[in-house]
Design a protein around this motif. Structure first.
Motif, PDB file in Angstrom:
ATOM      1  N   ILE A   1     -18.148 -35.190  69.685  1.00 42.34           N
ATOM      2  CA  ILE A   1     -17.190 -34.537  68.801  1.00 42.34           C
ATOM      3  C   ILE A   1     -17.857 -33.241  68.363  1.00 42.34           C
ATOM      4  N   VAL A   2     -17.165 -32.119  68.570  1.00 40.62           N
ATOM      5  CA  VAL A   2     -17.674 -30.814  68.150  1.00 40.62           C
ATOM      6  C   VAL A   2     -16.890 -30.403  66.910  1.00 40.62           C
ATOM      7  N   ASP A   3     -17.636 -30.104  65.851  1.00 38.71           N
ATOM      8  CA  ASP A   3     -17.044 -29.753  64.554  1.00 38.71           C
ATOM      9  C   ASP A   3     -17.319 -28.281  64.273  1.00 38.71           C
ATOM     10  N   ASP A   4     -16.359 -27.573  63.708  1.00 33.23           N
ATOM     11  CA  ASP A   4     -16.569 -26.152  63.403  1.00 33.23           C
ATOM     12  C   ASP A   4     -16.833 -25.889  61.927  1.00 33.23           C
ATOM     13  N   SER A   5     -17.263 -26.910  61.178  1.00 31.42           N
ATOM     14  CA  SER A   5     -17.624 -26.707  59.775  1.00 31.42           C
ATOM     15  C   SER A   5     -18.776 -25.708  59.683  1.00 31.42           C
ATOM     16  N   PRO A   6     -18.738 -24.799  58.709  1.00 34.92           N
ATOM     17  CA  PRO A   6     -19.825 -23.820  58.578  1.00 34.92           C
ATOM     18  C   PRO A   6     -21.122 -24.493  58.123  1.00 34.92           C
ATOM     19  N   LEU A   7     -22.236 -23.822  58.405  1.00 37.70           N
ATOM     20  CA  LEU A   7     -23.530 -24.332  57.942  1.00 37.70           C
ATOM     21  C   LEU A   7     -23.486 -24.541  56.435  1.00 37.70           C
ATOM     22  N   GLY A   8     -24.131 -25.569  55.977  1.00 41.80           N
ATOM     23  CA  GLY A   8     -24.129 -25.907  54.566  1.00 41.80           C
ATOM     24  C   GLY A   8     -23.046 -26.894  54.198  1.00 41.80           C
ATOM     25  N   GLU A   9     -22.040 -27.018  55.040  1.00 44.81           N
ATOM     26  CA  GLU A   9     -20.969 -27.993  54.842  1.00 44.81           C
ATOM     27  C   GLU A   9     -21.289 -29.236  55.659  1.00 44.81           C
ATOM     28  N   PRO A  10     -20.923 -30.430  55.187  1.00 46.21           N
ATOM     29  CA  PRO A  10     -21.149 -31.628  56.007  1.00 46.21           C
ATOM     30  C   PRO A  10     -20.267 -31.613  57.253  1.00 46.21           C
ATOM     31  N   LEU A  11     -20.783 -32.218  58.300  1.00 40.64           N
ATOM     32  CA  LEU A  11     -19.993 -32.352  59.528  1.00 40.64           C
ATOM     33  C   LEU A  11     -18.811 -33.283  59.267  1.00 40.64           C
TER      34      LEU A  11
END
Length: 113
Positions: free
Chosen positions: A97-107
């Motif tokens: 699963i590829v998630d596009d959440s920004p760094l610092g945000e949980p996957l």
């Protein structure tokens, strides 16, 4: 007199690609490794037999084969896809699963990775 060259090949009975499931952030990479086993369950040496690596969705994942029966997987776009490693017609896969959440945000992988 004469000579004969004899090659003894051990058959591949099963393979195992690890890890089994991966949740990765878009733009990041991780490595997968394939281990082949003979009919007695003994691990076979690496780097001897050619491995075919494939993804079920090249828009989600990009693959780069490595030495030592490994592949580097890049999360290209959000979504899910499988990576399959195959030796001599025997294969195993890993789900991504590829998630596009920004760094610092949980996957946010929906509990699947």
């Amino acid at each position: 007199t004469g000579s004969v060259q004899l090659v003894v090949a051990t058959l591949v009975a099963t393979v195992n690609v690890v890890p089994d499931a991966v949740c990765i952030r878009k733009g990041f990479t991780t490595a997968l490794h394939l281990t082949a086993f003979d009919t007695l369950g003994q691990a076979l040496p690496t780097g001897i037999r050619p491995i075919t690596w494939r993804t079920s969705d090249g828009l989600v994942l990009a693959l780069t084969s490595q030495a030592g029966d490994s592949v580097v997987v890049l999360g290209v776009a959000p979504g899910s896809a499988a990576v399959t490693g195959t030796i001599l017609g025997v294969g195993d896969n890993t789900l991504f699963i590829v998630d596009d959440s920004p760094l610092g945000e949980p996957l946010s992988c929906g509990g699947g990775g």
